[in-house]
Motif scaffolding. Structure first.
Motif, short mmCIF file in Angstrom:
data_model
loop_
_atom_site.label_atom_id
_atom_site.label_comp_id
_atom_site.label_asym_id
_atom_site.label_seq_id
_atom_site.Cartn_x
_atom_site.Cartn_y
_atom_site.Cartn_z
N GLU A 214 0.71 -1.23 -0.06
CA GLU A 214 0.18 -0.11 0.10
C GLU A 214 0.86 1.40 -0.10
O GLU A 214 0.55 2.24 -0.52
CB GLU A 214 -0.84 0.12 1.11
CG GLU A 214 -1.91 -1.06 1.20
CD GLU A 214 -3.30 -0.59 0.48
OE1 GLU A 214 -2.97 0.26 -0.59
OE2 GLU A 214 -4.21 -1.31 0.42
N ASP A 218 0.87 4.32 -2.57
CA ASP A 218 0.19 5.51 -2.28
C ASP A 218 1.29 6.75 -2.38
O ASP A 218 1.09 7.94 -2.03
CB ASP A 218 -0.60 5.51 -0.87
CG ASP A 218 -1.97 5.22 -1.12
OD1 ASP A 218 -2.61 4.50 -0.10
OD2 ASP A 218 -2.51 5.63 -2.00
N GLU A 458 -2.17 -3.18 -7.14
CA GLU A 458 -3.52 -3.17 -6.54
C GLU A 458 -4.20 -4.47 -6.71
O GLU A 458 -5.30 -4.63 -5.85
CB GLU A 458 -4.17 -1.93 -7.31
CG GLU A 458 -4.68 -2.32 -8.65
CD GLU A 458 -3.86 -1.16 -9.77
OE1 GLU A 458 -2.67 -1.05 -9.49
OE2 GLU A 458 -4.79 -0.76 -10.53
N THR B 52 -1.67 11.18 -5.78
CA THR B 52 -2.26 9.86 -5.49
C THR B 52 -3.64 10.07 -4.63
O THR B 52 -3.63 10.71 -3.64
CB THR B 52 -1.44 8.69 -4.67
OG1 THR B 52 -0.82 9.67 -3.65
CG2 THR B 52 -0.15 8.28 -5.68
N ALA B 89 -6.14 1.38 -11.40
CA ALA B 89 -6.97 1.77 -10.15
C ALA B 89 -5.94 3.06 -9.45
O ALA B 89 -6.52 3.74 -8.63
CB ALA B 89 -7.11 0.83 -9.46
N VAL B 90 -4.77 2.98 -9.71
CA VAL B 90 -3.82 4.02 -9.01
C VAL B 90 -3.28 4.86 -9.67
O VAL B 90 -2.47 5.71 -9.11
CB VAL B 90 -2.78 3.21 -8.01
CG1 VAL B 90 -3.64 2.25 -7.07
CG2 VAL B 90 -1.91 2.35 -8.76
N PHE B 432 -6.04 8.55 0.65
CA PHE B 432 -5.14 7.74 0.06
C PHE B 432 -5.86 6.70 -0.70
O PHE B 432 -7.13 6.30 -0.37
CB PHE B 432 -4.28 6.73 1.26
CG PHE B 432 -3.37 7.80 1.77
CD1 PHE B 432 -3.39 8.23 2.97
CD2 PHE B 432 -2.33 8.08 1.14
CE1 PHE B 432 -2.67 8.85 3.86
CE2 PHE B 432 -1.22 9.03 1.85
CZ PHE B 432 -1.65 9.25 2.97
N THR B 433 -5.28 5.71 -1.71
CA THR B 433 -6.25 4.87 -2.35
C THR B 433 -6.28 3.80 -1.39
O THR B 433 -7.31 2.91 -1.54
CB THR B 433 -5.44 4.31 -3.58
OG1 THR B 433 -4.32 3.97 -3.35
CG2 THR B 433 -5.31 5.47 -4.74
N SER B 434 -5.43 3.53 -0.52
CA SER B 434 -5.47 2.35 0.44
C SER B 434 -7.03 2.60 1.31
O SER B 434 -7.21 1.64 2.22
CB SER B 434 -4.50 2.19 1.46
OG SER B 434 -3.99 3.48 1.91
N ARG B 439 -11.14 -0.37 -4.13
CA ARG B 439 -10.15 0.42 -5.15
C ARG B 439 -10.36 0.16 -6.64
O ARG B 439 -10.35 1.13 -7.45
CB ARG B 439 -8.84 0.42 -4.58
CG ARG B 439 -7.93 1.15 -5.32
CD ARG B 439 -6.38 1.29 -4.62
NE ARG B 439 -5.98 -0.04 -4.33
CZ ARG B 439 -5.14 -0.14 -3.10
NH1 ARG B 439 -4.44 0.97 -2.62
NH2 ARG B 439 -4.83 -1.32 -2.59
#
Lengths: 495, 617
Positions: A214, A218, A458, B52, B89-90, B432-434, B439
């Motif tokens: 992660e 990020d 991901e 991001t 996705a990111v 954050f994407t997390s 996601r």
């Protein structure tokens, strides 16, 4: 410190007369209500087994003087502790004097929260194991403001108060239901937290990997490497290895927890019942009722090297026109279907029959052992005549070969008796979830391998999160009320 | 009392601009209160939009009909798509803005709305009657009536700036703080806290020899993408001049200077009590916390095409001025650089967002909405996302329309709001994407597919955008079907559907199109990359997407199971006091939200779930 909103009470010991019966109270008013029952002004010393007398009728006098929080409003005790005919049948209840309403001498122990079984305030009253006395005590507690506990509610509270996690709660149930020492040991192990620790270890490693991936997603341009690409594959391999190790024991664990069923089948009069008796006689009998087996079949549950084994003596499978006999045959087939192992019994002293061969052919899918009986008589055929692999020869009359048969039963099911380490995982619910985690881990591993390039992080993360979710369902960190209801309803009241 | 407005918005920052624009577009008469029209959509820190997860927010704001995406496309001077080497996705768009022009563009966009009237002045106190907001007073004395009030005070509530030992009450450098407004809010009983954020020094670009430093290898030039990928779904290609940024690294000398002067750092000597953003640490933070790292990255970013200021990214600090000078001069290539402005830290009050509903309306006072940094978030994008939600809801409130709520599985906007109102803030919140459990479904390419219909029914998406969207939707369906039906020869010689071929690693839709293997694919000239990304991603990763969708469905029932208003949590047996208290504070509207409240265990939610039907209010 946690405190829940009401106080529950129940008899914690099994129903029926006994030497001791324990009434357990749990909740914010447990201490107050208990003190009222034993007319104790000064309260109970924590963790101190205190001799006391349960009195009915004097309770409302003592309650005000009690130190703990006020009890809820409930029916007043003025009309007598239970309001029914108990008052009349209790000796001495109508006499004036200090012993008025005394019904039993008890030992009271007070466990203040949070260091108690449930995490609430708990008081345990050990009375004589008299069902009527115990019932009176419970009623008095209810009149004093407690509520009768639901099945499994004490253990549920322990779980809600995070005293134990879900596998530990389930282990309590397993421990209570255990009928062999090995079952008890395995359940106790789970109660101690062996499975919890194994899962926690895997979860920690999983979490670490997830966190690193992660972070690299990020924070792409901070210039920090949180995990090298080659390390991801290695980490996943390690995680897979751990879940595989757990699952390797699963089959054995499940058999220990649930026991297994052995159906004895064969033509009529080959000596099935004698064999059955010999096996039973050679094993320690277990005197509990075995749920789930047809009553018209003769069954017996025995301890076979620590495993709970149900032997089913079937009526004999054969072709028949007789409707009663056909019914018996149908039941036998049913038992065969639900058995983990079939002992196909063939008379060693008689020539082989078509129906013997048919039976062997029919049961080829089930796990089976071919047993040749009447070893003490001259043999009429050899294993190569039957052509179905190795057989075990026994004589029920002399006992010869029975011990070997027991060993073969265990060997065929691949359940070695009492190894040094009991399997950590025994419960179908847990096994299914670990398998789900294992599948997710394998998908993640494939995703990192695809053509050397690999899928982007991901997607690996999506699978890793699923693996983690499955593990959380084991410990109850992620729990649906349906699952909880199912687990705790299997307990009895008072547990 | 003066004019009556439908909605007054306090603050014309990123949240305020979106809120005012949205409300005005929906037909509300909006009063936009700000100290000066010169600081509209000001960027006090990094002159950049996106990054991001933040890029995702900007796409979603645009999909809903908001301003930010178009603003940055019109004024950006370097565009980069981050995480390009990773998955769809990111991928996150980011762009440097020409700071002044960005502000002017926003100002012009708001000037262009007839429904917006500027109220120049300092917002003072709230006027509340019978639990409803009725107006706003300015510190200068004027008072205005309104039916809904959106407060986007940013870092102005009791703001205090620190440069070394120097402290001055300010909301931003050179601007006065809001004291009366802060006290007015607190007087209504809102739970509040204190946070801090910081910004680096600005250097004069004329005092830096970029060419020489690049030649000597001390600076590494960083160029943007060519061609730049726009943020907005409406933008044509970006033709503007793009600038270079420069990367350099800190060194031992910098570390020594920081360590020697830590006692003079307000962050470390106790002078500042507010909690700072963990993910945007100051230079002092980085030197102390990552003691084993020899060097840290520093980027030099121009604040505009024609301005002197260079923003020193990665060098946020509140050390005294003399130390800042020494630090800058210790950096390679910056020995002679001149500081135009020092870096500083700003401490400010914020209101705990657990005080808010999912519409960003406060639970205590009807018609009062809070959006942006005042809720404890950090970042222009997070602020703007809240602004658009608050603006739509404020307008809906005055029009008697249903409210506008975005779910977690619909977008990062939904995740942002849900996280804030459920968990509150202990430190500045950054997206954050997390944070997204789904996601893979919340991508930049499908932001419009997810949210433009929502924006349309809320009333914010105009006809032009809607028509473009419909065409895009049609192309998407058409292309998906086409790829399933068109047969292509695979390596092994078989003829397989193109969609099957796409699932193989290394096969790219763009190449298939380029080789003429899938004739009939419909692409929009400007939006080709989005068209391709959407259909390729959904086909290629169909298995993963399907799994996440079924997870949403599975959790959906429980997640969406509503908890009645005023539900008596204290009457559920088996819940601990702490859990009851948390539930009462947040008042979750669904079981799913209850599960996300810190301190509420899944077991407690399971028990709660069993009692929802049984207990009446």
């Amino acid at each position: 410190m946690f405190a829940v909103t009401d106080t529950i009470v129940a008899v914690a010991t099994p129903p029926g007369p006994g030497g001791i019966g324990v009434v357990r109270l749990s909740g914010p008013d447990a201490h107050a209500i208990a003190c009222a029952l034993i007319a104790r002004d000064g309260g109970l010393q924590p963790r101190h087994a205190t001799r006391a007398t349960v009195r009915l009728g004097a309770a409302d006098l003592a309650r005000d003087a009690c130190t703990a929080a006020a009890a809820r409003s409930g029916p007043h005790l003025g009309r007598g502790a239970t309001g029914d005919d108990a008052q009349d049948t209790v000796p001495g209840s109508s006499r004036a004097g200090t012993d008025r309403g005394a019904i039993d001498q008890v030992v009271a122990t007070y466990f203040p929260a949070p260091h108690s079984y449930t995490g609430d305030h708990v008081v345990e009253l050990s009375a004589h194991g008299s069902p009527i006395v115990l019932r009176l005590i419970v009623r008095a507690a209810i009149d004093g403001g407690a509520r009768l506990a639901e099945p499994g509610e004490f253990t549920l509270r322990a779980f809600l108060n995070s005293r134990i996690d879900l596998p530990q709660a389930e282990a309590v149930g397993d421990l209570i239901a255990a009928v062999t020492p090995l079952q008890a040991r395995v359940a106790f192990d789970q109660l101690q937290g062996t499975l919890t620790q194994a899962i926690a270890g895997i979860d920690a490693a999983l979490f670490d990997l997830i966190a690193r991936l992660e972070a690299s997603v990020d924070f792409p341009d901070e210039g920090y490497h949180f995990i090298e690409p080659e390390q991801v594959g290695a980490a996943l391999d390690d995680l897979s290895r751990r879940t595989r190790t757990l699952l390797a024991e699963a089959r054995r664990g499940r058999l220990i927890r649930e026991g297994f069923q052995v159906a004895i089948v064969g033509r009529p009069n080959v000596g099935k019942s004698s064999l059955f008796n010999a096996l039973v006689g050679a094993s320690r009998a277990i005197v509990t009722d075995v749920p789930g087996t047809t009553r018209d079949l003769v069954t017996e549950t025995v301890d076979l090297a620590g495993l709970r084994v149900t032997l089913v003596d079937t009526a004999g499978i054969c072709e028949t026109q007789d409707s009663v006999e056909a019914e018996g045959v149908a039941r036998s087939r049913g038992a065969l279907g639900s058995a983990d192992l079939a002992l196909i019994v063939v008379d060693g002293s008689q020539a082989l029959d078509e129906s013997d061969r048919d039976l062997v052919l029919q049961i080829i899918d089930n796990t089976r052992l071919i047993v040749s009986t009447k070893l003490d008589l001259p043999a009429a055929w050899t294993s190569s005549d039957l052509g179905a692999g190795p057989i075990v020869s026994v004589s029920a009359r002399t006992g010869e070969g029975v011990e070997e048969l027991r060993g073969q039963i265990l060997a065929t099911l691949e359940v070695e008796p009492a190894l040094a380490d009991p399997p950590a995982i025994t419960n179908v619910r847990h096994i299914a979830l670990v398998e789900r985690a294992q599948e997710a881990l394998m998908r993640a591993r494939e995703a990192t391998l695809a053509d050397g390039v690999g899928l982007p992080e991901e997607f690996v993360l999506a699978d890793l999160q699923q693996a983690r979710a499955a593990l959380e369902e084991i410990t109850g960190r992620r729990a649906s009320d349906a699952v909880l209801a199912e687990i705790f309803s299997r307990f009895c009241i008072g547990k | 009392m003066r004019d009556r407005f439908d909605v007054i918005v306090v603050g014309a920052g990123h949240a305020g601009c979106e809120a005012a624009y949205a409300a005005a577009r929906l037909g509300a008469r909006v009063g936009l209160c700000t100290l000066s029209t010169g600081t509209v959509a000001h960027m006090p820190c990094n002159p950049a939009i996106g990054g991001t997860a933040k890029g995702h927010l900007v796409r979603e704001i645009d999909a809903l009909g908001g301003l930010m995406g178009r603003a940055i496309d019109a004024t950006g001077i370097q565009f980069k798509l981050l995480n390009r080497s990773r998955g769809p996705a990111v991928w996150s768009p980011r762009a440097q803005a020409d700071k002044k022009i960005y502000g002017r563009w926003m100002r012009a966009a708001l000037d262009g709305e007839a429904n917006i009237e500027w109220l120049i002045g300092r917002a003072g106190g709230l006027l509340v009657a019978h639990g409803r907001v009725v107006g706003l007073t300015l510190e200068e004395g004027d008072a205005y009536r309104c039916r809904a009030l959106v407060v986007t005070a940013g870092t102005f509530l009791n703001g205090m700036i620190h440069i070394g030992p120097e402290q001055s009450a300010s909301g931003r450098a050179g601007e006065p703080p809001s004291h009366e407004l802060a006290e007015s809010l607190k007087a209504n009983g809102f739970e509040w806290g204190r946070l801090k954020t910081g910004t680096p020094p600005r250097l004069d670009r004329h005092s830096i020899d970029f060419t020489r430093s690049v030649a000597e290898g001390r600076f590494q030039p960083e160029r943007g993408d060519d061609p730049p990928v726009p943020f907005s779904f409406l933008s044509p290609r970006i033709e503007r001049l793009q600038v270079e940024c420069h990367l350099l690294h800190t060194n031992q000398r910098v570390r020594e200077l920081v360590e020697a002067n830590l006692h003079r750092s307000p962050l470390f000597n106790g002078q500042i009590r507010g909690i700072g953003p963990r993910y945007c640490p100051s230079l002092e933070d980085k030197i102390v916390r990552f003691a084993d790292r020899e060097r840290h990255q520093v980027f030099l970013e121009p604040e505009g095409l024609d301005v002197r200021e260079i923003y020193v990214n990665g060098f946020s600090t509140s050390l005294p001025r003399d130390v800042q000078e020494a630090l800058v001069h210790a950096l390679p290539g910056l020995e002679d650089a001149e500081l135009i402005r020092p870096g500083y830290a700003v401490e400010y009050d914020f209101i705990q967002p657990t005080e808010l509903t999912r519409r960003l309306e406060t639970k205590r006072i009807a018609g009062l909405f809070l959006a942006g940094q005042v809720n404890g978030t950090s970042g222009y994008e997070e602020a703007a996302a809240q602004g658009i939600v608050a603006g739509i809801n404020a307008a809906h409130l005055t029009m008697g329309r249903e409210g506008f709520e975005v779910r977690r599985d619909e977008g990062y906007v939904g995740i942002l709001v849900d996280d804030l109102i459920t968990k509150g803030c202990l430190e500045p919140y950054r997206m954050f994407t997390s944070r997204a459990e789904h996601r893979l479904l919340l991508r930049i390419d499908n932001a419009d597919l997810r949210l433009t219909p929502r924006g349309r029914s809320a009333g914010l998406v105009d006809d032009e955008r809607w028509e473009r969207f419909r065409a895009r939707q049609d192309r998407h369906c058409h292309n998906t079907r086409l790829l399933h039906e068109t047969l292509v020869r695979s390596d092994s010689g078989d003829r397989v559907p193109a969609s099957q071929l796409l699932r193989q690693p290394g096969v790219r839709l763009a190449s298939l199109i380029g080789e003429g293997l899938v004739p009939g694919v419909s692409l929009d000239e400007a939006a080709a990359s989005i068209d391709i990304a959407s259909v390729e991603t959904e086909i290629r990763y169909a298995g993963y997407i399907r799994r996440q969708q079924s997870e949403i469905e599975r959790a959906g029932k429980e997640e969406r199971r509503r908890i009645p208003l005023d539900f008596p949590f204290e009457r559920v047996p088996g819940l601990s006091r702490e859990v009851v208290q948390r539930l009462g504070q947040v008042r979750p509207d669904t079981l799913g939200q209850a599960l996300r409240i810190p301190g509420v265990t899944p077991a407690a939610v399971a028990v709660l779930s069993a009692y929802i039907g049984r207990l009446t209010t």
